[in-house]
Design an enzyme around this catalytic site. Structure first.
Site, PDB file in Angstrom:
ATOM      1  N   SER A  40       0.775  -1.118  -0.057  1.00 37.10           N
ATOM      2  CA  SER A  40       0.124  -0.035   0.096  1.00 37.10           C
ATOM      3  C   SER A  40       0.932   1.390   0.078  1.00 37.10           C
ATOM      4  CB  SER A  40      -0.937  -0.040   1.214  1.00 37.10           C
ATOM      5  OG  SER A  40      -0.461  -0.154   2.410  1.00 37.10           O
ATOM      6  N   ASP A 238      -3.623   6.901  10.204  1.00 34.17           N
ATOM      7  CA  ASP A 238      -3.871   5.701  10.569  1.00 34.17           C
ATOM      8  C   ASP A 238      -2.887   5.101  11.305  1.00 34.17           C
ATOM      9  OD1 ASP A 238      -2.253   5.331   8.441  1.00 34.17           O
ATOM     10  OD2 ASP A 238      -3.615   3.982   7.228  1.00 34.17           O
ATOM     11  N   HIS A 241       0.189   4.246   7.165  1.00 39.88           N
ATOM     12  CA  HIS A 241       0.508   4.613   5.952  1.00 39.88           C
ATOM     13  C   HIS A 241       1.161   6.007   6.002  1.00 39.88           C
ATOM     14  CE1 HIS A 241      -2.608   1.622   5.127  1.00 39.88           C
ATOM     15  NE2 HIS A 241      -1.633   1.358   4.338  1.00 39.88           N
TER      16      HIS A 241
END
Length: 263
Positions: A40, A238, A241
């Site tokens: 990601s 979060d 990331h």
């Protein structure tokens, strides 16, 4: 996390194109191609809030007619963020390091011509899912070969992955061996034994074995592999990331590392 992966199967012969020490004249005849792979943080989660991208494009990630992107239909188009929007399509994508990398390369005046970015990253994937013969590996190889149609040079693999492997002690112990084999397999199958690799050492992870994965990444001893360190980069809301700022900074660091290959 297991991911649904679409496969694009191409019927094409293997193209043998030298990447290291390629002449400027050869580069000007086609694209300088960079494969973007991993999970990601490579796909890009910068600017995501509540599962949506805020739409902000930093100046370092602005589009340019000299920077192209291979889309999900294996067609070249002008690169605009999010680069992985139709590749890592099961998750929301935002700003990643790819465009910051490409714009930084252009500013360095390295005489490598037009830049072609090939997004291949899929969020939530472990290194074992990138093994040779698996869906992710096949997709990467298929897109790499599609990118070469019409001419071009694969200049490097840009790799940012490992957060998912921090959850398991066994995966952490096996990470270095699996990563080295992945890089070696790609070089062998593309017939580019000296293909440069620029990878990122983690800034964060999903489990307690972050330091083990970082040690493996920083300790890879294959030739033509450089590692930039994301530790200390700004993390998003979060806690996992990179923020937009962090993604931009990593992209620029990867460009600095790549430039050392052709200095």
């Amino acid at each position: 996390m297991s991911s649904l992966i679409w496969l694009v199967l191409l019927s094409c012969s293997t193209l043998v194109i030298s990447t290291k020490n390629a002449s400027d004249s050869n580069a000007s005849q086609g694209k300088s191609i960079f494969i973007l792979a991993g999970q990601s943080n490579m796909a890009g989660r910068g600017g995501l809030k509540s599962g949506m991208w805020d739409g902000y494009v930093p100046p370092e990630c602005e589009s340019s007619p000299k920077i192209l992107r291979l889309n999900a239909d294996n067609k070249w188009e002008e690169a605009r963020p999010p680069l992985h929007r139709d590749i890592d399509y099961l998750k929301a994508c935002g700003i990643g390091p790819g465009l910051a990398f490409a714009n930084s390369i252009l500013k360095k005046n390295l005489s490598i011509g037009e830049i072609g970015l090939v997004p291949c990253a899929i969020g939530g994937t472990q290194i074992s899912e990138w093994r040779r013969g698996g869906p992710l590996y096949k997709q990467l190889m298929s897109r790499a070969r599609a990118a070469l149609q019409g001419g071009g040079i694969i200049r490097a693999i840009l790799w940012y992955q490992g957060e998912s492997d921090t959850r398991s002690e066994e995966d952490a112990k096996l990470y270095k061996t699996r990563l080295a084999k992945f890089f070696t397999d790609i070089r062998f199958d593309l017939k580019l034994p000296e293909l440069p690799v620029v990878q990122v050492a983690l800034a964060s992870g999903e489990g307690p074995y972050i330091d083990d994965i970082r040690k493996a990444q920083l300790g890879i001893d294959l030739p033509n592999v450089k590692c930039v360190d994301a530790k200390g980069m700004k993390i998003g809301y979060d806690g996992l990331h990179l923020s937009t700022e962090g993604e931009v900074h990593i992209g620029q660091m990867m460009a600095d590392a790549f430039a050392q290959f052709i200095a």
